[in-house]
Each structure stands twice: as structure tokens, then as C-alpha cells.
Design an enzyme around this catalytic site. Structure first.
Site, PDB file in Angstrom:
ATOM      1  CE  LYS A 107    -130.235 -46.906 -39.820  1.00  0.00           C
ATOM      2  NZ  LYS A 107    -129.396 -48.072 -39.985  1.00  0.00           N
ATOM      3  CE  LYS A 136    -122.817 -70.270 -16.735  1.00  0.00           C
ATOM      4  NZ  LYS A 136    -122.482 -71.668 -16.630  1.00  0.00           N
ATOM      5  CG  ASP A 139    -130.277 -50.488 -32.238  1.00  0.00           C
ATOM      6  OD1 ASP A 139    -129.621 -49.448 -32.048  1.00  0.00           O
ATOM      7  OD2 ASP A 139    -130.442 -50.995 -33.366  1.00  0.00           O
ATOM      8  CE  LYS A 154    -129.502 -42.918 -36.144  1.00  0.00           C
ATOM      9  NZ  LYS A 154    -128.832 -43.993 -35.416  1.00  0.00           N
ATOM     10  CG  PHE A 197    -120.103 -46.004 -40.486  1.00  0.00           C
ATOM     11  CD1 PHE A 197    -119.405 -44.846 -40.188  1.00  0.00           C
ATOM     12  CD2 PHE A 197    -119.504 -46.944 -41.320  1.00  0.00           C
ATOM     13  CE1 PHE A 197    -118.133 -44.624 -40.695  1.00  0.00           C
ATOM     14  CE2 PHE A 197    -118.235 -46.735 -41.840  1.00  0.00           C
ATOM     15  CZ  PHE A 197    -117.552 -45.575 -41.535  1.00  0.00           C
ATOM     16  CG  ASN A 247    -122.520 -55.660 -32.866  1.00  0.00           C
ATOM     17  OD1 ASN A 247    -121.372 -55.533 -33.251  1.00  0.00           O
ATOM     18  ND2 ASN A 247    -123.125 -54.739 -32.125  1.00  0.00           N
TER      19      ASN A 247
HETATM   20  N1  CTP Z   1    -125.881 -45.403 -33.247  1.00  0.00           N
HETATM   21  C1  CTP Z   1    -125.708 -44.771 -32.036  1.00  0.00           C
HETATM   22  N2  CTP Z   1    -126.385 -45.194 -30.921  1.00  0.00           N
HETATM   23  C2  CTP Z   1    -127.241 -46.243 -31.001  1.00  0.00           C
HETATM   24  C3  CTP Z   1    -127.428 -46.890 -32.237  1.00  0.00           C
HETATM   25  C4  CTP Z   1    -126.730 -46.460 -33.348  1.00  0.00           C
HETATM   26  O1  CTP Z   1    -124.930 -43.824 -31.967  1.00  0.00           O
HETATM   27  N3  CTP Z   1    -127.863 -46.627 -29.896  1.00  0.00           N
HETATM   28  C5  CTP Z   1    -125.149 -44.911 -34.423  1.00  0.00           C
HETATM   29  C6  CTP Z   1    -124.141 -45.884 -35.006  1.00  0.00           C
HETATM   30  O2  CTP Z   1    -122.872 -45.674 -34.440  1.00  0.00           O
HETATM   31  C7  CTP Z   1    -124.154 -45.522 -36.483  1.00  0.00           C
HETATM   32  C8  CTP Z   1    -125.553 -45.010 -36.710  1.00  0.00           C
HETATM   33  O3  CTP Z   1    -126.075 -44.671 -35.439  1.00  0.00           O
HETATM   34  O4  CTP Z   1    -123.253 -44.470 -36.798  1.00  0.00           O
HETATM   35  C9  CTP Z   1    -126.481 -45.991 -37.401  1.00  0.00           C
HETATM   36  O5  CTP Z   1    -126.462 -47.211 -36.738  1.00  0.00           O
HETATM   37  P1  CTP Z   1    -127.306 -48.449 -37.279  1.00  0.00           P
HETATM   38  O6  CTP Z   1    -127.103 -49.615 -36.358  1.00  0.00           O
HETATM   39  O7  CTP Z   1    -127.040 -48.649 -38.745  1.00  0.00           O
HETATM   40  O8  CTP Z   1    -128.786 -47.923 -37.206  1.00  0.00           O
HETATM   41  P2  CTP Z   1    -129.780 -47.667 -36.042  1.00  0.00           P
HETATM   42  O9  CTP Z   1    -129.879 -46.213 -35.835  1.00  0.00           O
HETATM   43  O10 CTP Z   1    -129.447 -48.498 -34.846  1.00  0.00           O
HETATM   44  O11 CTP Z   1    -131.143 -48.161 -36.714  1.00  0.00           O
HETATM   45  P3  CTP Z   1    -131.598 -49.661 -37.142  1.00  0.00           P
HETATM   46  O12 CTP Z   1    -130.961 -50.594 -36.169  1.00  0.00           O
HETATM   47  O13 CTP Z   1    -133.060 -49.576 -37.005  1.00  0.00           O
HETATM   48  O14 CTP Z   1    -131.161 -49.862 -38.559  1.00  0.00           O
END
Ligand code: CTP
Length: 396
Positions: free
Chosen positions: A333, A285, A275, A337, A319, A206
Site C-alpha cells: 500500500k 425506502k 471502497d 500510494k 493507515f 464500517n
Molecule cells: N483510503 C483512501 N481512499 C479510499 C480508500 C482508502 O484514502 N477510497 C486510505 C485510507 O484512509 C488509509 C489507506 O488508504 O489511509 C488504506 O486504507 P485501507 O482501507 O487499509 O486499504 P485500501 O486501500 O482500501 O485497500 P484494501 O481495502 O484492499 O485493503
């Protein structure tokens, strides 16, 4: 009384870099008073420093601005820090021996604030017994010395003795003069993106650059915390005084975070963790003959959720990157969490989120309090977040 940074400049070729350093302090809202030795004025004009700082440059002990005050004593009382960059062997020797024969050396004797000395000279001069003895003495008296870098010197040879760049000096000074309200507190910060390999040449990732996490890690370190920074691949240098643990994939980040979690008091998870990962990384490759390729993805574990389940008395800050319905989604969230605080930003707002030097966030805590902060530089935002975290540590 307004506190100012005194920038001491002595007569070495690196004096030209002092202009960049003065600008950096000014840009970061530190008023600067330049003090030059007579020899320094042969390398860079006082007019340059005067224009940049908006203050008359002090050179001679007898040229104080106001007849009713003793200039070097008055200035010493207002000094937040003295930074001498470059510091020549000659001036270091005078500092060590207690010689006061110009404004800078006289002021040095009257100072009680932190002093940062940045030696810069030819390698042989730097290694000479006299200079090394001066440095040893000054260090033992509690002055902060910044090691010179190695590289090409003005005399054409390569070696040690080069003055570090203004950015590095600025960070070093901030580190030495900041308030230490996190002194000794173990903190874990995660930063950057993760990379999920698809084949040996490709990965899913990303747009995170790591800037928010690195700014936070730097701010914690400046304020005295013991910082572990677990970072995905970014192109930022690790902040001074921070232990960097580099990782690549979300699975590696998961393992590293759980390893360091038990010893931490505060955890801030800025990392943009993927995710999903490709269900299988191809060993070779992937060729384009396989047109119309469909990727099969497997979910990664949510690191922060796992931390929330084993929180104990730690402070857990997450975050949330959203596109719309910010507060509502971030609140969800935070609850899912088990966080103490969530920093929510809307990726659709200009100047907020990934790959931007600024951010505009809303803070939401476990009690449901919502605080919308203005758009600001990520570095300033980092300090603002630390203020909020500090308040919670005191309460808890
Ligand atoms: N986070 C994490 N581990 C993951 C995904 C996210 O620890 N596998 C943490 C990120 O570091 C951040 C928080 O969770 O502090 C929220 O991440 P975000 O990408 O906004 O949300 P997600 O929980 O992934 O949910 P979504 O993608 O559905 O918005």
C-alpha cells in the site's frame, strides 16, 4: 527535578469537581500538588485531594513540608503549570491586585510557569465590574482564562458561570502547556468512517469510531499545528483549536480533502473510507417485498492514491487495516500510494483497530524500515506518531 502540575482550588461549590480533575492528571502520569484556599476546605476536604494526589495539601503559607526550604518558592520552581479550578471572584481579584494572604495567592506571585484560570461563580458575580476588570487585567498579563460554561448553577438559576467538566479543563491545559514543535505547520487529518447511502434510511459503513484520527488531530493542535480535520460521521466532540470539516460520503471526503490539500504540509489519513458505494441510492425506502435483494456496488475513488500522485514536498502518512500478512500488505500500500509512512494494524489482534481505546501498530517507512510499537492508548500513540513525523519534517 520532577515537574508537577499545581492544582489550585478556591472556595466555590464547583470545588467538588476538582477531585475529578486531579484524577485525570494523575491517570495521565502528571504528578499533582493540590493547593487549597481556606474557604475551599469548606467545600471539599483536603483529605480527598491528599488521597488522590498522594501529597499533603498546602493551604497555609506557613505550613511548608520542609523547614530548610521556603515552600512557595520551592514549589514555584518545580511547577509545570498552575491550574486554578474553580477560581472564585475573590481569588481572581487577589491575583489581579497582587494580594498574597494564603498559600495559593502567595505562590501565584512567585510563579513563572503557564497559569490556567477557570472562573466559576454565579452569573451576576461573574458579570460584575470588579470580576470583569480582574479578568481583563489577568488576560492582558498573559494568564490563560477558560471561559465558564452556561447551564444550571448551584443557586438554582440558569446562566453563565458554570465550571466546565474536568475533561474539558484537562484538554485546555494540555493545549496550553505542551511542547510546540509543530508550531504554525498546516496539517490535514481525516478520520472516522464514511457512509454510502442505500436509500433514505440506510447506508453502508464500517466500525470506525474516529478515535485514532481525533486523537491525532488533538495531538497536532496541542503541539501548535494548524489542523484541518475532515471527518465522517462520529460521535466525538471536535478537539479544541481544530477546524472541523464534516462530511458523510467518500465522494464528499474526496472533494473536501482535495480542496484543503494544496495548503497542507503534512497529511495523515486515518479515515476508513468505504471502497464501494451502492451504484444507485434508491430515492425511496426499499421495501422488504423485494426479498432476495442483490446490491450492485460501484468503486469509490482512492483518495490517498490521488494525493500520492500530487505529493510535492508534503509528508503523506496513511493507515492500513489488515487481517494477516501485515507488513507485506502494508508495504504494498505504501508503494502504491506513494506514502512516506504507513501505520499498519492487524484487526485480528486484541486491543488493536476499530472501536478500541488502544491500538497496536507497526510503522513502515518508504525506505522499508519497520518499527513495531507496543499496545498503547490511542492518545499516547498519537503523540508517538507525531514524534516520528516531526523527525521527518526536520530531515526533509
Ligand atoms: N483510503 C483512501 N481512499 C479510499 C480508500 C482508502 O484514502 N477510497 C486510505 C485510507 O484512509 C488509509 C489507506 O488508504 O489511509 C488504506 O486504507 P485501507 O482501507 O487499509 O486499504 P485500501 O486501500 O482500501 O485497500 P484494501 O481495502 O484492499 O485493503
Amino acid at each position: 527535578m520532577e515537574k508537577i502540575i499545581i492544582l489550585g482550588i478556591t472556595g466555590g461549590i464547583a470545588a467538588y469537581k476538582a477531585a475529578g480533575l486531579a484524577r485525570l492528571f494523575i491517570r495521565n502520569k502528571y504528578p499533582v500538588q493540590a493547593v487549597m484556599t481556606p474557604a475551599a476546605t469548606r467545600f471539599i476536604t483536603p483529605l480527598t485531594l491528599q488521597t488522590l494526589t498522594g501529597r499533603r495539601v498546602l493551604i497555609d503559607v506557613f505550613d511548608g513540608e520542609r523547614p530548610d526550604k521556603v515552600a512557595h518558592i520551592d514549589l514555584a520552581a518545580r511547577a509545570e503549570a498552575l491550574v486554578v479550578a474553580p477560581a472564585t471572584g475573590n481569588t481572581l481579584g487577589k491575583f489581579a491586585a497582587g494580594i498574597a494572604d494564603n498559600f495559593l495567592t502567595t505562590l501565584f506571585m512567585a510563579l513563572q510557569c503557564p497559569v490556567v484560570l477557570v472562573p466559576a461563580m454565579n452569573e451576576r458575580m461573574y458579570d460584575s465590574a470588579a470580576v470583569q476588570e480582574s479578568l481583563r487585567l489577568l488576560r492582558s498579563r498573559g494568564y490563560h482564562l477558560m471561559e465558564p460554561g452556561a447551564g444550571e448553577l448551584a443557586c438554582g438559576i440558569a446562566g453563565r458561570g458554570r465550571m466546565p467538566e474536568p475533561d474539558a479543563i484537562y484538554t485546555f491545559v494540555r493545549h496550553k502547556i505542551g511542547k510546540k514543535d509543530f508550531s504554525g505547520i498546516p496539517v490535514l487529518v481525516t478520520a472516522g468512517p464514511t457512509r454510502e447511502p442505500l436509500d433514505p434510511a440506510r447506508f453502508l459503513s464500517n466500525a470506525s469510531t474516529g478515535l485514532m484520527g481525533y486523537s491525532l488531530a488533538r495531538a497536532f493542535a496541542e503541539r501548535g499545528a494548524k489542523v484541518i480535520l475532515i471527518s465522517g460521521p462520529v460521535s466525538l466532540p471536535p478537539p479544541l483549536g481544530v477546524k472541523l470539516v464534516p462530511v458523510v460520503t467518500a465522494a464528499e471526503m474526496y472533494r473536501a480533502v482535495l480542496e484543503y490539500y494544496p495548503g497542507c504540509r503534512v497529511v495523515v489519513k486515518t479515515a476508513a473510507v468505504a471502497d464501494f458505494r451502492p451504484s444507485m441510492a434508491a430515492p425511496e425506502k426499499i421495501k422488504k417485498e423485494q426479498a432476495g435483494l442483490t446490491l450492485s456496488l460501484a468503486p469509490n475513488r482512492d483518495i490517498l492514491k490521488k494525493l500520492g500522485e500530487e505529493k510535492g514536498d508534503r509528508l503523506l502518512i496513511g493507515f492500513a487495516a489488515e487481517t494477516g500478512q501485515l507488513v507485506e500488505k502494508a508495504k504494498r500500500k505504501l508503494a502504491q500510494k506513494n506514502l512516506d509512512l504507513i501505520v499498519a494494524n492487524d484487526l485480528t489482534v486484541p486491543g488493536a483497530g476499530f472501536a478500541s481505546p488502544t491500538n497496536q501498530v507497526t510503522l513502515i517507512d518508504a525506505a522499508g524500515r519497520v518499527e513495531e510499537l507496543p499496545l498503547m492508548e490511542k492518545e499516547a500513540l498519537a503523540h508517538r506518531l507525531l514524534d516520528r513525523i516531526r523527525e521527518r519534517l526536520t530531515r526533509g
